[in-house]
Motif scaffolding. Sequence first.
Motif, short mmCIF file in Angstrom:
data_model
loop_
_atom_site.label_atom_id
_atom_site.label_comp_id
_atom_site.label_asym_id
_atom_site.label_seq_id
_atom_site.Cartn_x
_atom_site.Cartn_y
_atom_site.Cartn_z
N THR A 1 0.83 -1.20 0.00
CA THR A 1 0.00 0.00 0.00
C THR A 1 0.87 1.25 0.00
O THR A 1 0.60 2.21 -0.72
CB THR A 1 -0.91 0.01 1.24
OG1 THR A 1 -1.60 -1.24 1.28
CG2 THR A 1 -1.90 1.14 1.18
N ALA A 2 1.93 1.21 0.82
CA ALA A 2 2.86 2.35 0.84
C ALA A 2 3.52 2.51 -0.52
O ALA A 2 3.72 3.62 -1.00
CB ALA A 2 3.91 2.15 1.93
N VAL A 3 3.88 1.38 -1.16
CA VAL A 3 4.52 1.45 -2.48
C VAL A 3 3.53 2.03 -3.50
O VAL A 3 3.90 2.86 -4.33
CB VAL A 3 5.00 0.06 -2.93
CG1 VAL A 3 5.59 0.13 -4.33
CG2 VAL A 3 6.03 -0.49 -1.96
N ALA A 4 2.27 1.59 -3.42
CA ALA A 4 1.29 2.00 -4.42
C ALA A 4 1.07 3.50 -4.42
O ALA A 4 0.70 4.07 -5.44
CB ALA A 4 -0.03 1.28 -4.18
N SER B 1 -1.89 7.59 5.92
CA SER B 1 -1.86 8.99 5.50
C SER B 1 -1.19 9.11 4.13
O SER B 1 -1.60 9.95 3.32
CB SER B 1 -1.17 9.86 6.54
OG SER B 1 0.17 9.51 6.67
N ALA B 2 -0.18 8.27 3.86
CA ALA B 2 0.44 8.30 2.53
C ALA B 2 -0.57 7.88 1.46
O ALA B 2 -0.62 8.47 0.37
CB ALA B 2 1.67 7.39 2.48
N ALA C 1 -7.98 6.36 -1.28
CA ALA C 1 -8.76 6.15 -0.06
C ALA C 1 -9.31 4.73 0.00
O ALA C 1 -9.41 4.16 1.09
CB ALA C 1 -9.90 7.16 0.00
N VAL C 2 -9.65 4.15 -1.14
CA VAL C 2 -10.21 2.79 -1.14
C VAL C 2 -9.20 1.81 -0.55
O VAL C 2 -9.53 0.96 0.27
CB VAL C 2 -10.61 2.37 -2.57
CG1 VAL C 2 -11.17 0.96 -2.56
CG2 VAL C 2 -11.61 3.34 -3.13
N LEU C 3 -7.94 1.97 -0.97
CA LEU C 3 -6.90 1.09 -0.46
C LEU C 3 -6.74 1.29 1.05
O LEU C 3 -6.54 0.33 1.80
CB LEU C 3 -5.58 1.39 -1.18
CG LEU C 3 -4.59 0.25 -1.30
CD1 LEU C 3 -5.24 -0.97 -1.88
CD2 LEU C 3 -3.41 0.67 -2.16
#
Lengths: 504, 98
Positions: free
Chosen positions: A325-328, A410-411, A418-420
């Motif tokens: 998620t952070a990578v995306a 927050s990232a 927001a969905v992720l």
Amino acid sequence: MIGPRIDLSEPGGIAVALLPELILTGWCLVLMLAVAWRHRDEEDQRFVGHLALIALVTTLVAVVWFWIRDVGPVGLEVMVALDGFRYASATIFLLGGILAVMLSLGYLGRERMVVPEYYLLLLLATVGMMFMGGGADLIVIFLGLELMSVSVYVLAGINRRSVFAAEAALKYFLLGAFASAFFLYGIALIYGSTGSTNLTFIYVQVTSLGLESNLMLSVGVGMLLVGFGFKVAAVPFHMWTPDVYDGAPTPVTAFMAAAVKAAGFVALIRVLLQGLAPADAVWTEAVWWLAAITMVVGNLIALAQRHLKRMLAYSSIGHAGYLLTAVASGTELGAAALLYYVFAYTLMTVGAFAILAASGRGGEREVLIDDFSGLAQRRPWLAFAMTVFMLSLLGFPGTAGFIGKWYILSAAVDADQAVLAVVLVGASIVSAGYYLPVIMAMYMKPPISEAAHETTRVGGAARWVVGATAALLLLFGVWPNRALDVARDGSRQLTPDVMVTVSR
Amino acid sequence: MLLGPSLGVSAILFSLGVAGVLLRRNAIVIFMCIELMLNAVNLSFVALAQQLGREGQVIVFFVMAVAAAEAAVGLAIMIAIYRHKSSVNVKEINLLRG
């Protein structure tokens, strides 16, 4: 203040830039000699283990020195990067290595394994990780990846008496080599479409030649993602993970779940942000889906596990989803969140596996979650530490795991995903369904028998591992500011700051 | 010279390797298919190096060295599992599951 600048275009400059890696490689040679000289009994093995600890600590000193002095490059980073991201990631890998060595000192003796080359392989894997985190060229990253992987294949099967370990090693080897081939084909196609393997140069070429939707580049990026997907255990490339984590010796599992996974993520985000940022239309969606599926599948299957070791294996897949998620998000904020979470994740995973290693003499594979019943009565401090690890893995406020997840959220929101973020929160709620039963068993159920937990003991260096990781998790849970600043500084300027004149 | 056909052959060889890994059951044959994939990539690098400069050819040597190291470790792991199970068929290597 601007620190010393190193010219990477001349051999002397490269040698200075590679100083931490060279120090650790030198120590590897020393260890190799030491193993050849003394390899008979447990005493020799402990000697080699202590040498490995000294090696990792001296390298850590070198890395931190580079970091504090803020050493940077003159002009283009040719083969290795000289930035905060490299120093921060190397610090995390070395920390993981130190914890794994400390965990192994008592474990190998207890399991009557005399394999002094174990520590050598651990160091070689750490060198490979440092090249993965510090490579500014796809080939350097590939070589680092292979150095790490080949060492860890052997580590997984280091217990030659165990058929489970041999099976884990074979599965890990076959799927790892398969993934490497994909990774390499991805490099070949990116090289073919941009004419370079240097990350900054790829960035410039993609922007100036307008290769954002070039077919060859897109296929190359896809292949690269498949390769990384296997290495970091993202669904649907996760099939090997539970089996390998299950069969390998527990300290090796801790090392794989923490440092090896961290190295994969650090290299992934460096490649995507430093080299392929202009082509983000190609990879953002793919990583988005990988993250969502990995979070959901990893956490759901973990719910069904009764053995702690397999439960932790599936939970590590779920955490791969959080990190994806952070990578995306594809921003430097995402990279900072990734660094912080990887750091916290290393601490909590190693801690949890340390307690698992302590509670299952000779058969950690067999330890059920219910076997922890009544641990709080017999070993209150151990139960408290385990509670900290479980709550941190869950992301409970007051622990470093919570701050890390909040930072990732927050990232994600910042990058309009927001969905992720919602999926992440949902997955975390599901994960309470398998972390909390461990705590409930320890505090609310009576011991199974009078003799339960008699042999559960963390001795020697492992006690320090458990104590230090739990303390640090609580410390960074209530006082995260400094570490967050460090992570943010570390990932600044990851995307190249180059002026590109677009000519189409 | 002949860039397109070379890349095509490389892609076909790579696909054959992937198919072999997915379909065959003998660990050694699977490993041979992985080697085929690596060498297909080498062919791509050499073909591209004609136009893009020597870098591609240098990479091939790195890949060969890596493949040799992988072969050494991989065959040792296969011997280790053969000692336990007298087989390297991946269908029979199924103690870990769940």
